[in-house]
Design an enzyme around this catalytic site. Structure first.
Site, PDB file in Angstrom:
ATOM      1  N   TYR A 195     -47.603 -41.815 -43.708  1.00 56.71           N
ATOM      2  CA  TYR A 195     -49.035 -42.391 -43.956  1.00 56.71           C
ATOM      3  C   TYR A 195     -50.213 -42.194 -44.908  1.00 56.71           C
ATOM      4  O   TYR A 195     -50.352 -43.533 -45.115  1.00 56.71           O
ATOM      5  CB  TYR A 195     -49.404 -42.258 -42.272  1.00 56.71           C
ATOM      6  CG  TYR A 195     -49.401 -42.718 -40.728  1.00 56.71           C
ATOM      7  CD1 TYR A 195     -49.560 -44.713 -40.770  1.00 56.71           C
ATOM      8  CD2 TYR A 195     -48.056 -41.548 -40.248  1.00 56.71           C
ATOM      9  CE1 TYR A 195     -48.862 -44.674 -39.821  1.00 56.71           C
ATOM     10  CE2 TYR A 195     -47.557 -43.058 -39.258  1.00 56.71           C
ATOM     11  CZ  TYR A 195     -48.305 -44.088 -38.840  1.00 56.71           C
ATOM     12  OH  TYR A 195     -47.036 -44.698 -37.735  1.00 56.71           O
ATOM     13  N   ARG A 251     -48.587 -44.711 -47.572  1.00 56.49           N
ATOM     14  CA  ARG A 251     -48.666 -46.272 -46.821  1.00 56.49           C
ATOM     15  C   ARG A 251     -50.275 -46.052 -46.949  1.00 56.49           C
ATOM     16  O   ARG A 251     -50.791 -47.777 -47.778  1.00 56.49           O
ATOM     17  CB  ARG A 251     -48.705 -46.585 -45.406  1.00 56.49           C
ATOM     18  CG  ARG A 251     -47.089 -46.407 -45.934  1.00 56.49           C
ATOM     19  CD  ARG A 251     -46.978 -47.101 -43.596  1.00 56.49           C
ATOM     20  NE  ARG A 251     -46.742 -47.991 -43.289  1.00 56.49           N
ATOM     21  CZ  ARG A 251     -47.459 -48.274 -41.604  1.00 56.49           C
ATOM     22  NH1 ARG A 251     -47.140 -47.360 -41.479  1.00 56.49           N
ATOM     23  NH2 ARG A 251     -47.510 -49.245 -41.712  1.00 56.49           N
ATOM     24  N   HIS A 307     -53.937 -51.657 -33.591  1.00 58.28           N
ATOM     25  CA  HIS A 307     -53.255 -50.939 -33.370  1.00 58.28           C
ATOM     26  C   HIS A 307     -53.934 -50.234 -33.855  1.00 58.28           C
ATOM     27  O   HIS A 307     -53.096 -48.474 -34.842  1.00 58.28           O
ATOM     28  CB  HIS A 307     -51.468 -51.059 -33.736  1.00 58.28           C
ATOM     29  CG  HIS A 307     -50.781 -51.755 -33.154  1.00 58.28           C
ATOM     30  ND1 HIS A 307     -49.815 -52.586 -33.020  1.00 58.28           N
ATOM     31  CD2 HIS A 307     -51.066 -51.929 -31.579  1.00 58.28           C
ATOM     32  CE1 HIS A 307     -48.934 -52.860 -31.386  1.00 58.28           C
ATOM     33  NE2 HIS A 307     -50.302 -52.763 -31.211  1.00 58.28           N
ATOM     34  N   CYS A 319     -60.852 -33.848 -29.887  1.00 60.17           N
ATOM     35  CA  CYS A 319     -62.322 -34.333 -28.911  1.00 60.17           C
ATOM     36  C   CYS A 319     -62.177 -35.469 -29.416  1.00 60.17           C
ATOM     37  O   CYS A 319     -63.202 -36.112 -28.758  1.00 60.17           O
ATOM     38  CB  CYS A 319     -63.106 -33.957 -30.129  1.00 60.17           C
ATOM     39  SG  CYS A 319     -63.632 -34.629 -31.741  1.00 60.17           S
ATOM     40  N   CYS A 347     -61.045 -31.787 -38.327  1.00 57.57           N
ATOM     41  CA  CYS A 347     -62.572 -31.694 -37.857  1.00 57.57           C
ATOM     42  C   CYS A 347     -63.128 -30.849 -37.957  1.00 57.57           C
ATOM     43  O   CYS A 347     -63.219 -29.850 -37.438  1.00 57.57           O
ATOM     44  CB  CYS A 347     -62.182 -32.500 -36.393  1.00 57.57           C
ATOM     45  SG  CYS A 347     -63.430 -33.113 -35.885  1.00 57.57           S
ATOM     46  N   CYS A 361     -64.876 -29.946 -35.049  1.00 55.14           N
ATOM     47  CA  CYS A 361     -64.598 -29.197 -33.778  1.00 55.14           C
ATOM     48  C   CYS A 361     -63.474 -28.302 -34.230  1.00 55.14           C
ATOM     49  O   CYS A 361     -63.408 -27.425 -33.503  1.00 55.14           O
ATOM     50  CB  CYS A 361     -64.133 -29.517 -32.654  1.00 55.14           C
ATOM     51  SG  CYS A 361     -62.520 -30.185 -32.309  1.00 55.14           S
ATOM     52  N   SER A 403     -43.359 -60.043 -35.505  1.00 58.00           N
ATOM     53  CA  SER A 403     -42.020 -60.965 -34.514  1.00 58.00           C
ATOM     54  C   SER A 403     -41.822 -60.604 -33.538  1.00 58.00           C
ATOM     55  O   SER A 403     -41.003 -61.030 -33.278  1.00 58.00           O
ATOM     56  CB  SER A 403     -40.401 -59.760 -35.004  1.00 58.00           C
ATOM     57  OG  SER A 403     -42.040 -58.478 -34.053  1.00 58.00           O
ATOM     58  N   GLU A 407     -39.482 -66.783 -40.908  1.00 56.29           N
ATOM     59  CA  GLU A 407     -38.628 -67.276 -39.957  1.00 56.29           C
ATOM     60  C   GLU A 407     -38.992 -67.307 -38.396  1.00 56.29           C
ATOM     61  O   GLU A 407     -39.707 -66.478 -37.750  1.00 56.29           O
ATOM     62  CB  GLU A 407     -37.472 -65.830 -40.256  1.00 56.29           C
ATOM     63  CG  GLU A 407     -37.334 -64.733 -39.786  1.00 56.29           C
ATOM     64  CD  GLU A 407     -37.097 -63.357 -39.974  1.00 56.29           C
ATOM     65  OE1 GLU A 407     -35.708 -63.792 -40.493  1.00 56.29           O
ATOM     66  OE2 GLU A 407     -37.544 -62.741 -40.063  1.00 56.29           O
TER      67      GLU A 407
END
Ligand code: BJW
Ligand code: ZN
Length: 231
Positions: free
Chosen positions: A53, A56, A109, A120, A136, A138, A175, A201
């Site tokens: 991630y 990305r 998503h 939390c 975080c 917390c 898709s 497609e």
């Protein structure tokens, strides 16, 4: 007219963000997203999932909206002038619809530029890399604010309310392989809506659509938007 648009990775493909399945999926050579986009993968190897991630997120920050995102923002403004509305429900975790000017976007998503506390549940902005020791306030561990397989998609009540208010259902660059999003076309049909697919497609559920147009999103979305605004 009220239009419900469902977008998937194909709408952002020409912005260089990569797709999971179908043409162009070879972009993810280093990772198998289907193995990484699960809570089990995160529990087993959080460092690897963060790496996926983080890469990305950096790519997203450097990317720009393409002509398909811009056309959808123009459609929202054009419909509003005519007393209608556009709701974009996106499976994408990027913010390219918003950066193009769309204001009515539902991220079912999650969002890559947000982090969520695993303890939390607090959601915070996140533009930097996350690491196993990212915390975080917390003291709980931070995870990407995304919906993995087996987790419940976000805003389902708002999504079904938008479907009920719609006159037309349009799926763009998806898709049709991942549920519940892949089932929206069936729900829309059952509600009597006309359904249109715009994709590179035919999708897995192409035969459920009344109209189908194939080509790169940066070309077919702007021309479809012009048609709608000329009605
Ligand atoms: C272009 C283009 C260009 C390329 N121009 N087009 C068996 C049967 C039915 C369901 C299940 C089942 N077993 C398990 C399930 C449920 C499961 C599921 O669907 N699994 C399937 C694999 C079968 N779903 C879930 O677990 C979901 N949760 C759930 O169901 O909870 C229960 C529940 C439901 C309803 C209410 C309450 C509770 C959660 C799914 C989470 C999906 N997460 C991911 C990762 C998110 C974070 C991340 O991005 O890393 O979401 S997986 C991945 O797939 C990502 C995407 O949003 C999602 C969909 O992919 P998308 O957008 O369609 O992209 P692609 O790559 O598949 O397609 C791109 C298309 O574009 C292709 O057709 C290309 O040709 C095209 N294209 N270039 C136009 N230039
Ligand atoms: Zn917390």
């Amino acid at each position: 007219m009220n239009i419900f648009v469902l977008t998937g990775a194909g709408v952002s493909a020409e912005s260089g963000l990569g797709v999971f399945r179908g043409q162009g999926a070879a972009l993810w050579k280093l990772y198998d997203p289907m193995q990484l986009a699960t809570p089990e993968a995160f529990a087993l190897d959080p460092r690897l999932v963060h790496e996926f991630y983080n890469a990305r997120r950096r790519n997203l920050i450097a990317a720009s909206p393409n002509a398909a995102h811009v056309a959808l923002a123009r459609l929202e403004a054009g419909l509003a002038q005519r007393g209608g509305a556009l709701t974009v429900v996106t499976q994408n975790i990027d913010d390219l619809h918003e950066r193009a000017g769309s204001t009515s976007v539902i991220h079912m998503h999650g969002e890559l530029l947000k982090a969520r506390c695993a303890s939390c549940g607090a959601v915070s902005d996140c533009r930097d890399d996350l690491a196993v020791d990212s915390r975080c306030g917390c003291a709980g561990a931070l995870r990407p604010h995304v919906v993995w397989f087996g987790e419940t998609p976000l805003f389902m009540d708002e999504i079904y309310a938008a479907l009920e208010a719609a006159d037309l259902f349009v799926a763009i660059g998806t898709s049709g392989a991942v549920y519940p999003a892949a089932g929206f076309v069936r729900t829309a049909r059952a509600m009597g809506l006309r359904c249109c697919e715009l994709n590179l497609e035919p999708s897995d559920n192409a035969d459920e659509f009344d109209d189908r147009r194939y080509g790169p999103a940066s070309e077919i979305v702007p021309s479809w938007v012009e048609e709608i605004l000329a009605l």
